[in-house]
Design a protein around this motif. Structure first.
Motif, mmCIF file in Angstrom:
data_model
loop_
_atom_site.group_PDB
_atom_site.id
_atom_site.type_symbol
_atom_site.label_atom_id
_atom_site.label_comp_id
_atom_site.label_asym_id
_atom_site.label_seq_id
_atom_site.Cartn_x
_atom_site.Cartn_y
_atom_site.Cartn_z
ATOM 1 N N PRO A 1 14.895 19.312 64.450
ATOM 2 C CA PRO A 1 14.230 18.265 63.955
ATOM 3 C C PRO A 1 12.983 19.602 63.183
ATOM 4 O O PRO A 1 12.989 20.398 63.686
ATOM 5 C CB PRO A 1 13.117 17.218 65.146
ATOM 6 C CG PRO A 1 13.541 18.222 66.292
ATOM 7 C CD PRO A 1 15.105 18.815 66.200
ATOM 8 N N ASN B 1 16.928 22.977 57.915
ATOM 9 C CA ASN B 1 16.789 22.054 59.108
ATOM 10 C C ASN B 1 16.800 23.472 60.351
ATOM 11 O O ASN B 1 16.527 22.956 61.432
ATOM 12 C CB ASN B 1 17.523 21.237 59.677
ATOM 13 C CG ASN B 1 16.856 19.821 59.076
ATOM 14 O OD1 ASN B 1 17.088 19.677 57.665
ATOM 15 N ND2 ASN B 1 15.649 19.234 59.562
ATOM 16 N N TYR C 1 15.026 15.138 60.206
ATOM 17 C CA TYR C 1 16.450 15.664 61.360
ATOM 18 C C TYR C 1 16.989 16.239 59.923
ATOM 19 O O TYR C 1 16.859 15.259 58.757
ATOM 20 C CB TYR C 1 16.748 14.282 61.910
ATOM 21 C CG TYR C 1 16.179 14.505 62.810
ATOM 22 C CD1 TYR C 1 16.654 14.735 64.643
ATOM 23 C CD2 TYR C 1 14.814 13.422 62.849
ATOM 24 C CE1 TYR C 1 15.265 15.023 65.276
ATOM 25 C CE2 TYR C 1 14.222 13.313 64.179
ATOM 26 C CZ TYR C 1 14.384 14.138 65.519
ATOM 27 O OH TYR C 1 13.830 14.087 66.536
ATOM 28 N N SER D 1 13.220 24.060 61.574
ATOM 29 C CA SER D 1 13.597 23.802 62.852
ATOM 30 C C SER D 1 11.985 24.408 63.645
ATOM 31 O O SER D 1 11.101 23.952 64.469
ATOM 32 C CB SER D 1 14.125 23.164 63.295
ATOM 33 O OG SER D 1 13.787 22.619 64.855
#
Length: 194
Positions: free
Chosen positions: A80, A62, A36, A66
């Motif tokens: 995430p 991120n 994260y 992600s």
């Protein structure tokens, strides 16, 4: 900062992760397979990056990776990164040291220094690093250019030695996943001495 010798133990079978997964797994601070933004931030702080760099890097990394590591899943506002799927996020205009499945390609690693290390055979200067980045650019691949530039310039900033050189063993440590742990331990050790 990371000028002392790195461990040469780079056996992929240790954790059943490929080199690219090991590279990213350092930032999975709670070891749940997901990284994260706050973990990316913590990882950057652990290796000695300042607050601003850690904040910007965690958001940029991120938000950029992600969705690529979560194919077929709904977007998450927590951004995430799934460690096991990190090869899906490999960008273009890179050195080719990781193949499309995240495996280390030794010949491509050696090529970096054979082609671009003109001053010292085992290190890159800032200008040589810039030359390498320019040589790896694919036409009109602006996202890849930005990703490669960001990664390498941050690495150079954090890991150049006192002579302004980015050593081959340090670059190898980035690729095999050992550098970040080494930097964190070195930083913790220097804090204890202070």
């Amino acid at each position: 900062m990371a000028s002392s010798t790195l461990s040469s133990d780079t056996n992929q079978t240790d954790t059943n992760q490929d080199f690219l997964q090991k590279h990213v797994a350092f930032f999975d601070r709670n070891k749940d397979g997901l990284v994260y933004p706050w973990e990316t931030f913590q990882g950057f702080r652990a290796i000695g990056a300042g607050m601003l760099l850690s904040t910007v890097a965690s958001l940029f990394i991120n938000m950029g990776l992600s969705s690529k590591t979560r194919p077929g899943k709904w977007p998450s506002l927590l951004f995430p990164i799934e460690v096991k799927n990190i090869p899906k996020a490999k960008h273009t205009s890179d050195s080719g040291v990781y193949d499309s499945e995240g495996r280390f390609v030794p010949s491509k690693f050696e090529e970096i220094f054979k082609k671009h290390a003109h001053t010292h055979p085992d290190a890159l200067t800032s200008d040589e690093l810039s030359e390498m980045l320019k040589a790896n650019r694919e036409p009109k691949d602006y996202g890849g250019w930005i990703a490669a530039l960001s990664e390498w310039k941050i690495l150079f900033y954090l890991c150049k030695d006192k002579n302004g050189l980015l050593r081959k063993e340090v670059v190898r440590g980035v690729y095999d996943g050992s550098l970040f742990e080494h930097m964190e331990k070195e930083r913790q050790s220097s804090k204890k001495k202070a």
